[in-house]
Structure formats: C-alpha cells, structure tokens
Design an enzyme around this catalytic site. Structure first.
Site, PDB file in Angstrom:
ATOM      1  CE  LYS A 174      -4.019  -1.829   0.265  1.00 31.07           C
ATOM      2  NZ  LYS A 174      -3.753  -3.391   0.101  1.00 31.07           N
TER       3      LYS A 174
HETATM    4  C1  LIG Z   1      -9.906  -2.744  -1.880  1.00 30.10           C
HETATM    5  C2  LIG Z   1      -9.567  -3.479  -0.753  1.00 30.10           C
HETATM    6  N1  LIG Z   1     -10.515  -3.792   0.102  1.00 30.10           N
HETATM    7  C3  LIG Z   1     -10.119  -4.233   1.400  1.00 30.10           C
HETATM    8  C4  LIG Z   1      -8.415  -4.799   1.386  1.00 30.10           C
HETATM    9  C5  LIG Z   1      -8.296  -5.569   2.908  1.00 30.10           C
HETATM   10  O1  LIG Z   1      -6.994  -5.078   3.467  1.00 30.10           O
HETATM   11  P1  LIG Z   1      -6.284  -5.862   4.435  1.00 30.10           P
HETATM   12  O2  LIG Z   1      -5.646  -6.501   3.373  1.00 30.10           O
HETATM   13  O3  LIG Z   1      -5.420  -4.937   5.144  1.00 30.10           O
HETATM   14  O4  LIG Z   1      -7.108  -6.474   5.305  1.00 30.10           O
HETATM   15  C6  LIG Z   1      -7.586  -4.594   0.522  1.00 30.10           C
HETATM   16  C7  LIG Z   1      -6.213  -4.650   0.673  1.00 30.10           C
HETATM   17  O5  LIG Z   1      -5.865  -5.658   0.541  1.00 30.10           O
HETATM   18  C8  LIG Z   1      -8.244  -3.749  -0.753  1.00 30.10           C
HETATM   19  O6  LIG Z   1      -7.250  -3.592  -1.594  1.00 30.10           O
END
Ligand SMILES: Cc1ncc(COP(=O)(O)O)c(C=O)c1O
Length: 372
Positions: free
Chosen positions: A184
C-alpha cells in the site's frame, strides 16, 4: 534463461529506512508494545493529515471494514450495495455480519461502483452502501450521499486520493477504511485505519477492536461483543514514520505513473488507467492496464516473466469466485462491464523507487509481447 532476483522488476516494494528502524527500536526499548502511546499518536497524525475528525487504528483493512459496517448498524439479513470489482475483503466483511452483498456493475472509466446502478438496486432492506475507491480513484460518493443511507467507504487502496472540491478521500464523514499491507501507499506490515466524523462511531470502534471493553479500559467490563482487532505500538510507530515520508512516496508513485503513461501510449487496444477528471485526484496505488481484447493474459504474464518483468492479473470479479457462485448462485453475464475489465486487467510493477530505466524495461517488454 534463468534470471537472478535482481534482474527481475518486482510488482511492489515498500520504502523503509532508518526512520522506521528507529521507530521500531524506540518502541522495543520503551517496553510498551501494545495499547501504548503510539496508537493515539498515529491516529491523531493520520486524522490531521486527511482533515478527518477521528481515526481508529485497527489490525487490518478487513478488520476496519467489519467494525465500520457494525458501527453504521449493518446486521442480519440487511442488504449492502457494493462493487464486484474489488479485493474480496470488501464483500466478505458484509458477510461477517450475516448481511447480503448486493453487487451492481461498475463505471467502465473509473472502474468504481456505478451510482445509477446503485440507486436502481435500493430495496426496503438496503441498510448501507459500500463503495470501493478502486486502484485509488475516488468513487462517486457525493452521488450516493443523495439517498440518505449510511455509507462505509473502502479506501484501502486510496490513501492520497482527493474528491473534486478538495476534500480528501476518507474525510467526508462516513466511516472510511484504509489498509496498510506492504504493497500500500503507506505500510505498517499489516494494519488499517478507520476515519470518521462521528464521536459515537469512534467510541464503538475503539471498544469493539478491543474485546468490547469500556473506553476507560475498566477491567472485565465487557458490555458488548468485541474482537481483537488492535494494532500494535510497533506497527503504529512505523505508521508515524511512514506518514512523514508519505508526500514523497505519493509524488514518486505519480511520477512512475507519468512515465508509464508516456511509454505505453499508442499501443493498439491497450487501456490505460482513467486520468484524473473533473477535479478528482487519484492516490496512485497500482498501475493496471487493460490488455487488448483477444490477447491471452496468462501467456502475457509468462512472456513478461521471461523478459524479467513481474505482472499479475488484478482484480478478479468477486461474484464469479467459487465461494460467491456457490453461496449466491452468481453466473457470468450478470455484470458485463466488471467481467470484461476483470478478464483483461493486468497490474504492472509499481512502487515509489521504480526507476525510469525499469519503467522503460517494462514498457519494452510489454510492447514486445503484444506485438509477437
Ligand atoms: C479494496 C480493498 N479492500 C480491502 C482490503 C483489505 O485490506 P487488508 O489486507 O489490510 O485486510 C484491501 C487490501 O488488501 C483492498 O485492496
């Protein structure tokens, strides 16, 4: 030909330096690894950066989405209107609360939830919208706001994005969720942040991320169901160091995107990311191209790899994943725009320290592969 790891242009790579190392060491030396001072410090710095009233640090973007949906009142049997063109976590979080993700098709330019399709899907059971700012491009949240329903924004890919009019994505007041996984714009390894205007939402999220404990941390007073969705002080300290370099990292990503746009322009049938339009500003997260129709994507990935370039199909349509098909009976053809985009999307190497030489290598390789 076998290539050494250094020859290959990777998909993503975080920027970490002595500042992050110092931050981690500082926390280790302090002995307070969790529930310490770094958490509110990171929250305050993050909220200030975006112009949001409150922020709550959580263990992942997924955890943040879950708590934000609970905060706006989503529960059993509710319908939440959302995008099928997203990382699977945005739809999964709706299922955690036994609600139903109601997918609608996307805008072919921005690749975000089509606001007209969203309006047409409202029923008596609709409790919320969950728009996703996919690939960092601002979703049309203002159009959704007209319906007066709660909104939870998935801004996991959109740190640095700005709505027309100058409000940062995540600062419109609805709970908005950011993710800090290693690819990210800002990373804490794993982690997330919910921004919001409502003090009530903040209080509920802070309690539920910590087993439902009372805000004053009174031992054993668990007056509601909670989770362990806490973010450690180590992660928050890294986050604070990353915030200090965020402007530089975002500018570097935008510069790389500019090189790609120039280098890849004019390839027949190749779709490039939608340019900033009408005052909306993308927070650059990935550089995803749409391959020309008829090109075999798996072959392209293999051929690029042979030329030392990593790439990845990104993203698959959620409704066509086997779990969603089996559970809800989804079939191809339901959301034609999403399905067409999902079949042709390819993420190219993209990170702040990608050099102009590497961008040229990627572009040369893609041209060569597509012109075979
Ligand atoms: C659009 C989107 N939503 C939700 C997530 C979930 O985030 P995390 O991996 O930090 O749980 C991500 C990231 O991977 C994402 O790109």
């Amino acid at each position: 030909m076998t290539r050494s790891a250094e020859d290959v242009v990777p998909l993503a790579r975080p920027v970490l330096g002595p500042e992050e190392e110092e931050a981690v060491l500082g926390v280790l030396r302090s002995g307070q690894l969790s529930l310490g001072p770094q958490v509110p410090a990171f929250e305050a710095a993050f909220a200030a950066r975006l112009g949001a009233r409150h922020a709550s640090a959580v263990s992942s973007g997924t955890a943040g989405l879950h708590l934000a949906l609970r905060a706006v009142g989503v529960s059993d049997g509710d319908e939440v209107i959302t995008s099928p063109f997203s990382f699977v976590a945005s739809a999964n979080a709706i299922l955690y609360e036994r609600a139903r993700p109601v997918f609608v098709d996307i805008d072919p330019r921005t690749l975000n939830l089509d606001p007209d399709a969203a309006a047409a899907a409202i029923t008596g059971r609709t409790t919320a919208f969950l728009p996703v700012h996919i690939f960092g491009y601002p979703a049309d949240v203002p159009a959704l706001e007209r319906h007066g329903l709660p909104i939870v924004e998935d801004a996991c890919e959109a740190l640095g994005a700005v709505h027309a009019g100058g409000t940062a994505v995540g600062a419109r007041g609805h709970p908005a969720v950011f993710g800090f996984y290693a690819n990210k714009q800002l990373t804490t390894g794993e982690g997330g942040m919910v921004t919001m205007a409502s003090a009530e939402h903040k209080q509920r999220i802070d309690s539920e991320r910590n087993q439902g404990r009372a805000p004053d941390m009174g031992w054993l007073d668990h007056d509601r169901l909670g989770f362990n969705y806490r973010l450690t002080d180590i992660a928050c300290a890294i986050g604070i160091a990353q915030l200090d370099r965020l402007d530089d990292m975002l500018a570097a990503r935008a510069r790389v995107a500019g090189w790609y746009r120039e280098l890849l322009g004019g390839i027949d049938g190749l779709g490039l990311p939608f340019p900033d339009t009408g005052g909306d500003v993308r927070g650059w997260f990935v550089f995803v191209v749409q391959l020309p129709r008829g090109v075999d994507r798996d072959d392209t990935v293999r051929a690029l790899r042979e030329l030392g370039v990593q790439s990845k199909p990104y993203l698959p349509a959620i409704h066509l994943m086997s779990f969603y098909r089996e559970r809800f009976g989804h079939r191809p053809g339901e959301f034609p725009v999403c399905e067409d985009v999902a079949e042709r999307s390819l993420a190219l190497p993209f990170f702040p320290e990608l050099t102009q030489g590497q961008a040229e290598q990627v572009a040369r390789a893609l041209r060569a592969v597509l012109h075979r």
